[in-house]
Design a protein around this motif. Structure first.
Motif, short mmCIF file in Angstrom:
data_model
loop_
_atom_site.label_atom_id
_atom_site.label_comp_id
_atom_site.label_asym_id
_atom_site.label_seq_id
_atom_site.Cartn_x
_atom_site.Cartn_y
_atom_site.Cartn_z
N ASN A 15 15.12 138.16 -42.89
CA ASN A 15 15.67 139.02 -41.84
C ASN A 15 15.23 139.06 -40.54
O ASN A 15 13.82 138.98 -40.52
N ALA A 16 16.06 138.89 -39.64
CA ALA A 16 15.48 138.78 -38.09
C ALA A 16 16.51 139.24 -37.25
O ALA A 16 17.74 138.60 -37.59
N ILE A 17 16.30 140.03 -36.41
CA ILE A 17 17.40 140.67 -35.32
C ILE A 17 16.59 140.50 -33.90
O ILE A 17 15.60 140.91 -33.66
N TYR A 18 17.34 139.85 -33.14
CA TYR A 18 17.13 139.83 -31.80
C TYR A 18 17.88 140.75 -30.79
O TYR A 18 19.19 140.85 -31.02
N VAL A 19 16.98 141.41 -29.70
CA VAL A 19 17.75 142.54 -28.86
C VAL A 19 17.11 142.20 -27.35
O VAL A 19 16.03 142.11 -27.38
N GLU A 20 17.98 142.17 -26.71
CA GLU A 20 17.56 141.88 -25.11
C GLU A 20 18.33 142.90 -24.21
O GLU A 20 19.51 143.23 -24.34
N THR A 21 17.63 143.20 -23.03
CA THR A 21 18.12 143.87 -21.99
C THR A 21 17.82 142.72 -20.81
O THR A 21 17.39 141.80 -21.01
N GLU A 22 18.16 143.19 -19.35
CA GLU A 22 17.75 142.46 -18.43
C GLU A 22 16.13 142.08 -18.19
O GLU A 22 15.84 140.83 -17.66
N ASP A 23 15.44 142.77 -18.82
CA ASP A 23 14.04 142.98 -18.23
C ASP A 23 13.19 143.18 -19.84
O ASP A 23 11.92 142.82 -19.65
N GLN A 24 13.76 143.04 -21.00
CA GLN A 24 12.93 143.20 -21.98
C GLN A 24 13.81 142.54 -23.32
O GLN A 24 14.95 142.09 -23.06
N SER A 25 13.01 141.80 -24.06
CA SER A 25 13.74 141.16 -25.50
C SER A 25 12.65 141.41 -26.36
O SER A 25 11.53 141.12 -26.45
N PHE A 26 13.22 141.85 -27.76
CA PHE A 26 12.42 142.15 -28.79
C PHE A 26 13.13 141.57 -29.94
O PHE A 26 14.06 141.20 -30.18
N LEU A 27 12.17 140.91 -30.78
CA LEU A 27 12.63 140.41 -32.16
C LEU A 27 12.17 141.56 -33.32
O LEU A 27 10.89 142.23 -33.20
N VAL A 28 13.25 142.03 -34.01
CA VAL A 28 12.96 142.97 -35.09
C VAL A 28 12.64 142.22 -36.32
O VAL A 28 13.61 141.49 -36.94
#
Length: 264
Positions: A15-28
């Motif tokens: 399992n892996a989920i990627y989330v981003e905004t204009e200034d941040q990016s995270f891997l869950v």
């Protein structure tokens, strides 16, 4: 740029989920090998070296297999609660102290324009928790690996714009399947995984006016099928007055192929 995400991989194999905004990016989570993670990121046109960090939900191998490798290679901070850190000890290899951060349950951390809220779930791990992402009035909820969805959880996740929601198994397939009874009992129990029907009931109770998309996640390879999950969830939602395809849309996730990077 708004809140975007991709379910890179979802299922018992990783399992892996990627989330981003204009200034941040995270891997869950990173429940696949480093090589597999690199390939998944390439498919969505992103690079792991640009991540702001990795958020951990719990210590089961299908969620942490590649975390140590990825974090060391790209010098990324890892966020997990204390009990999960202790449970992961020895499972992800040595992680430099300056890359280890605590993110306790039922708290909110702010990273630039992104607020991330953690909440507890019911699963057979040390202290499992999932996340709600808040950005410029948009709300993305990730919730898998829970035996049931409590009123407390519903209060946190209600009326999100998008959900990545567990729809793990069809009860009849599980009961009739090849798993030994102790495993079946674990999956069906309060600390296991939610079924298609139970997930749909919970979805119907938290979906609101803002809700436009639900991604069915963590499907069992042995005890579920994409078409069956979608049909079962659709029928339950329709029976509870939610018009699938009109009020909201259902999407599949896959253990090997990422979903399209999508705006919330």
């Amino acid at each position: 740029m708004t809140l975007h995400f991709s379910v890179l991989a979802s299922g018992s194999t990783g399992n892996a989920i990627y989330v981003e905004t204009e200034d941040q990016s995270f891997l869950v989570d990173a429940g696949l090998s480093g090589k597999q993670m690199d390939a998944l990121f390439k498919e969505v046109g992103r690079e792991m070296k640009n991540l702001s960090g990795i958020l951990v939900t719990h210590e089961h191998s299908d969620h942490i297999k590649g975390i140590g490798i990825v974090a060391r290679k790209y010098k990324l901070p890892i966020y997990a609660n204390d009990k999960t850190w202790k449970a992961m000890d020895g499972l992800i290899g040595e992680v430099p102290v300056d890359q280890k951060f605590t993110f306790e349950m039922e708290t909110v951390k702010s990273f630039g324009s992104l607020d991330i809220e953690s909440f507890g779930v019911s699963h057979d791990a040390a202290e499992p928790m999932f996340y709600v992402f808040h950005h410029e009035g948009k709300k993305l909820v990730l919730i898998t690996d829970t035996g049931y969805v409590s009123d407390r959880m519903k209060g946190v996740i209600t009326n999100a714009d998008a959900y990545v929601f567990e729809s793990n198994h069809d009860v009849q397939m599980l009961r009739m399947g090849r798993y030994p009874w102790n495993i079946k009992r674990r999956i069906l129990g309060d600390y296991g995984h939610v079924s298609n029907e139970d997930a749909a009931i919970a979805m119907s109770e938290v979906a609101g006016d803002n809700t436009k998309s639900i991604y069915l996640a963590h499907l069992s390879l042995d005890n579920n099928m994409k078409d069956l999950a979608r049909m079962s969830v659709s029928q339950t939602l329709e029976s509870r007055g939610i018009a699938v395809g009109e009020q909201l849309s259902l999407f599949d996730t896959d253990p090997k192929k990422p979903t399209i990077l999508t705006a919330v």
